[in-house]
Design a protein around this motif. Structure first.
Motif, PDB file in Angstrom:
ATOM      1  N   GLY A  13     -79.536 -10.786  -9.672  1.00  0.00           N
ATOM      2  CA  GLY A  13     -80.716 -11.420 -10.260  1.00  0.00           C
ATOM      3  C   GLY A  13     -81.999 -10.693  -9.889  1.00  0.00           C
ATOM      4  N   VAL A  14     -83.083 -11.283 -10.328  1.00  0.00           N
ATOM      5  CA  VAL A  14     -84.420 -10.719 -10.091  1.00  0.00           C
ATOM      6  C   VAL A  14     -85.210 -11.751  -9.286  1.00  0.00           C
ATOM      7  CG1 VAL A  14     -86.498  -9.791 -11.185  1.00  0.00           C
ATOM      8  CG2 VAL A  14     -84.286  -9.601 -12.351  1.00  0.00           C
ATOM      9  N   ILE A  15     -85.813 -11.289  -8.210  1.00  0.00           N
ATOM     10  CA  ILE A  15     -86.525 -12.201  -7.306  1.00  0.00           C
ATOM     11  C   ILE A  15     -87.933 -11.670  -7.048  1.00  0.00           C
ATOM     12  CG2 ILE A  15     -86.602 -12.862  -4.827  1.00  0.00           C
ATOM     13  CD1 ILE A  15     -84.609 -14.537  -6.258  1.00  0.00           C
ATOM     14  N   THR A  16     -88.892 -12.576  -6.972  1.00  0.00           N
ATOM     15  CA  THR A  16     -90.214 -12.197  -6.465  1.00  0.00           C
ATOM     16  C   THR A  16     -90.379 -12.920  -5.135  1.00  0.00           C
ATOM     17  OG1 THR A  16     -91.033 -12.024  -8.719  1.00  0.00           O
ATOM     18  CG2 THR A  16     -92.689 -12.150  -6.989  1.00  0.00           C
ATOM     19  N   VAL A  17     -90.427 -12.154  -4.066  1.00  0.00           N
ATOM     20  CA  VAL A  17     -90.543 -12.777  -2.739  1.00  0.00           C
ATOM     21  C   VAL A  17     -91.997 -13.239  -2.540  1.00  0.00           C
ATOM     22  CG1 VAL A  17     -88.657 -11.479  -1.683  1.00  0.00           C
ATOM     23  CG2 VAL A  17     -90.968 -10.547  -1.584  1.00  0.00           C
ATOM     24  N   PRO A  18     -92.247 -14.172  -1.617  1.00  0.00           N
ATOM     25  CA  PRO A  18     -93.622 -14.646  -1.387  1.00  0.00           C
ATOM     26  C   PRO A  18     -94.552 -13.511  -0.939  1.00  0.00           C
ATOM     27  CG  PRO A  18     -92.052 -15.943  -0.117  1.00  0.00           C
ATOM     28  CD  PRO A  18     -91.285 -14.841  -0.745  1.00  0.00           C
ATOM     29  N   HIS A 246     -72.802  -6.702   0.090  1.00  0.00           N
ATOM     30  CA  HIS A 246     -71.909  -7.530  -0.739  1.00  0.00           C
ATOM     31  C   HIS A 246     -71.147  -6.597  -1.692  1.00  0.00           C
ATOM     32  CE1 HIS A 246     -70.613 -10.435  -3.772  1.00  0.00           C
ATOM     33  NE2 HIS A 246     -70.801 -11.386  -2.850  1.00  0.00           N
ATOM     34  N   PRO A 247     -69.864  -6.864  -1.959  1.00  0.00           N
ATOM     35  CA  PRO A 247     -69.089  -5.916  -2.784  1.00  0.00           C
ATOM     36  C   PRO A 247     -69.495  -5.892  -4.254  1.00  0.00           C
ATOM     37  CG  PRO A 247     -67.761  -7.831  -2.172  1.00  0.00           C
ATOM     38  CD  PRO A 247     -69.033  -7.935  -1.398  1.00  0.00           C
ATOM     39  N   ASN A 248     -70.165  -6.934  -4.723  1.00  0.00           N
ATOM     40  CA  ASN A 248     -70.431  -7.008  -6.154  1.00  0.00           C
ATOM     41  C   ASN A 248     -71.868  -7.508  -6.377  1.00  0.00           C
ATOM     42  OD1 ASN A 248     -69.919  -6.939  -8.849  1.00  0.00           O
ATOM     43  ND2 ASN A 248     -68.777  -8.877  -8.884  1.00  0.00           N
ATOM     44  N   ALA A 249     -72.824  -6.609  -6.155  1.00  0.00           N
ATOM     45  CA  ALA A 249     -74.214  -7.095  -6.140  1.00  0.00           C
ATOM     46  C   ALA A 249     -75.201  -6.125  -6.769  1.00  0.00           C
ATOM     47  CB  ALA A 249     -74.643  -7.351  -4.687  1.00  0.00           C
ATOM     48  N   LEU A 422     -81.590 -18.010  -2.624  1.00  0.00           N
ATOM     49  CA  LEU A 422     -80.197 -17.684  -2.276  1.00  0.00           C
ATOM     50  C   LEU A 422     -79.240 -18.350  -3.278  1.00  0.00           C
ATOM     51  CD1 LEU A 422     -78.690 -17.512   1.259  1.00  0.00           C
ATOM     52  CD2 LEU A 422     -77.569 -18.933  -0.435  1.00  0.00           C
ATOM     53  N   ALA A 423     -79.558 -19.587  -3.625  1.00  0.00           N
ATOM     54  CA  ALA A 423     -78.689 -20.309  -4.581  1.00  0.00           C
ATOM     55  C   ALA A 423     -78.773 -19.670  -5.965  1.00  0.00           C
ATOM     56  CB  ALA A 423     -79.108 -21.784  -4.638  1.00  0.00           C
ATOM     57  N   VAL A 424     -79.979 -19.230  -6.359  1.00  0.00           N
ATOM     58  CA  VAL A 424     -80.159 -18.631  -7.697  1.00  0.00           C
ATOM     59  C   VAL A 424     -79.394 -17.299  -7.804  1.00  0.00           C
ATOM     60  CG1 VAL A 424     -81.934 -17.523  -9.152  1.00  0.00           C
ATOM     61  CG2 VAL A 424     -82.368 -19.767  -8.144  1.00  0.00           C
ATOM     62  N   LEU A 425     -79.383 -16.539  -6.735  1.00  0.00           N
ATOM     63  CA  LEU A 425     -78.735 -15.212  -6.769  1.00  0.00           C
ATOM     64  C   LEU A 425     -77.215 -15.298  -6.655  1.00  0.00           C
ATOM     65  CD1 LEU A 425     -81.223 -13.298  -4.418  1.00  0.00           C
ATOM     66  CD2 LEU A 425     -80.916 -12.880  -6.857  1.00  0.00           C
ATOM     67  N   SER A 426     -76.706 -16.390  -6.099  1.00  0.00           N
ATOM     68  CA  SER A 426     -75.250 -16.521  -5.863  1.00  0.00           C
ATOM     69  C   SER A 426     -74.553 -16.982  -7.132  1.00  0.00           C
ATOM     70  CB  SER A 426     -74.993 -17.566  -4.764  1.00  0.00           C
ATOM     71  OG  SER A 426     -75.629 -17.165  -3.565  1.00  0.00           O
ATOM     72  N   LYS A 427     -73.629 -16.157  -7.644  1.00  0.00           N
ATOM     73  CA  LYS A 427     -72.944 -16.511  -8.889  1.00  0.00           C
ATOM     74  C   LYS A 427     -71.440 -16.433  -8.714  1.00  0.00           C
ATOM     75  CE  LYS A 427     -76.985 -15.358 -11.370  1.00  0.00           C
ATOM     76  NZ  LYS A 427     -77.914 -14.284 -11.522  1.00  0.00           N
ATOM     77  N   ASP A 428     -70.755 -17.512  -9.127  1.00  0.00           N
ATOM     78  CA  ASP A 428     -69.283 -17.514  -8.987  1.00  0.00           C
ATOM     79  C   ASP A 428     -68.603 -17.303 -10.333  1.00  0.00           C
ATOM     80  OD1 ASP A 428     -68.633 -17.627  -6.331  1.00  0.00           O
ATOM     81  OD2 ASP A 428     -69.294 -19.711  -6.225  1.00  0.00           O
TER      82      ASP A 428
END
Ligand code: S3P
Length: 428
Positions: A13-18, A246-249, A422-428
């Protein structure tokens, strides 16, 4: 409450940190001292920066927050503050306490600065001593070293001072006091540390002359400037390591500050063989900014010491986690300052990562890690330290079993959105 984290199939995903915490504190404090009114955007959402806002208001600064945004309007006090009728509570923030000490030392007012239990155990002689040499009265507990601090300022004179450690907080505290002193203040630095203060002073009309490792500031008045604050590379570092290990990131981090005093983490991860793309490089408000893209990759162990340490100090816990995924040995030396942070980060990092099966050995001035490429699950604790909380959150994304993190709420100090991201970036 505790966080329970397990490894997702994909991390993307795409994140903008504070906004950068160091730059946010300075944008507020320097504009509070200045002449004029400024608009600040992209301010850090963390509780540390709220502590700075609270203290500045107690000294009479008018700061108008715009609800639902990370923007504020701040009215400069033209170099003169009111005496606070209450203590200045700096919360968990070492930067707030040390920079505010430099600010109030230049004012003919009485100030009492304190903080939470962690901050009350952090060394303050490092600022008390030079500020006293400049003419302020500084009283601290524990034989003059620990908060609370009582400061009676005013009538300062410039000094020539050798910094015993490469510390941006100490440097900035003295430079701030130097603005209100009579005559020039000269600092000899043992190594370079982040230079946000020097850059911001320059953009506000006061130049800090650099001669080799020496800095010279003359008394002067700052002029308010609007500042757009870039994302915090110290927060971005968690996602860089998460993606690489992470193996798939693949994670893209937009708008991250890449001041050379802060990019030790990028240099080290690249030296370890990481795949990080630094793109769209630009300059905003005197600070270099870029977008970073990190992907799964493999790492080799490294040795980290010397002048690189002050440029990566806040990232060493997350780097220790990266090292546990590297081939071979990683050694961190000369990082004894890590023991003086929000927790003793050498001991806390070693203790918590050991619980997850990391082969990590404590040294006086750092640690040694033997990469194993795997983490077990288990129960760990941040010990109230925000960077540990987030480091352990990333460990949860990389571990074979679930990790339960006590004290996860400490992340609020610098990155309140961390668990949501963390929840937004984690995909199952
Ligand atoms: C900071 C400087 C660093 C860093 C801290 C923020 C600053 O501390 O660890 O998180 O904003 O000046 P020192 O330079 O004092 O070691």
């Amino acid at each position: 409450m505790a966080q329970q984290i397990r490894s997702p199939r994909t991390l993307e995903g795409v994140i903008t940190v504070p906004g950068d915490k160091s730059i946010s504190h300075r944008a507020l404090i320097f504009n509070a001292m200045a002449t004029g009114k400024a608009h600040l955007s992209g301010l850090s959402t963390g509780s540390d920066v709220r502590s700075t806002i609270r203290c500045l208001r107690l000294l009479g600064t008018n700061i108008e927050t715009i609800p639902g945004t990370n923007r504020v309007f701040i009215e400069g006090r033209k170099g003169c503050f009111d005496e606070s009728r209450d203590i200045l509570d700096c919360g968990n923030s070492g930067t707030t306490m040390r920079l505010m000490a430099g600010l109030v030392a230049g004012q003919p007012i009485l100030s009492v600065l304190t903080g939470d239990e962690s901050l009350r155990s952090r060394p303050m002689r490092r600022i008390a001593k030079p500020l006293e040499e400049m003419g302020a009265t500084v009283i601290a507990s524990n034989d003059g070293n620990l908060p609370p601090l009582v400061i009676k300022g005013g009538c300062l004179h410039g000094i020539e001072y050798t910094l015993p450690i490469a510390s941006a907080q100490v440097k900035s505290s003295i430079l701030l006091a130097g603005l209100k002193a009579e005559g020039p203040t000269v600092l000899h630095q043992p190594a370079l540390s982040r230079d946000h203060t020097e850059r911001m002073f320059e953009s506000m009309g006061v130049s800090v002359r650099q001669e080799g490792m020496d800095l010279i500031v003359c008394p002067g008045n700052l002029h308010a400037v609007d500042i757009t604050i870039p994302g915090d590379i110290s927060s971005a570092a968690f996602w860089l390591v998460g993606a690489i290990c992470h193996p798939n990131a693949e994670i893209r981090l937009n708008n991250v500050g890449v001041n050379p005093g802060r990019t030790g983490i990028l240099e080290i991860l690249e030296r370890m063989g990481a795949n990080i793309l630094v793109t769209n490089e630009r300059c905003e408000g005197g600070e270099p900014v870029a977008d970073l893209i990190a992907r799964s990759g493999s790492l080799d162990g490294v040795e980290i010491d010397g002048d690189l340490i002050p440029r990566v100090l806040d990232e060493l816990p997350i780097l220790a986690l990266a090292a546990s995924f590297a081939k071979g040995i990683t050694i961190v030396k000369g990082a004894q300052e890590l023991r003086k942070k929000e927790s003793d980060r050498i001991t806390t990092t070693v203790k918590q990562l050991s619980r997850l099966g990391v082969l990590i050995e404590e040294r006086n001035d750092g640690f040694m890690i033997k990469g194993s490429g795997k983490l077990s699950g288990g129960q760990v604790s941040s010990g109230g330290d925000h960077r540990l909380a987030m480091c352990l959150g990333i460990a949860g994304l990389l571990s074979s079993d679930q990790i339960t993190i006590e004290g996860d709420d400490a992340a609020v100090v610098s990155y309140p959105e961390f668990w949501e991201h963390l929840a937004v970036l984690s995909k199952d």
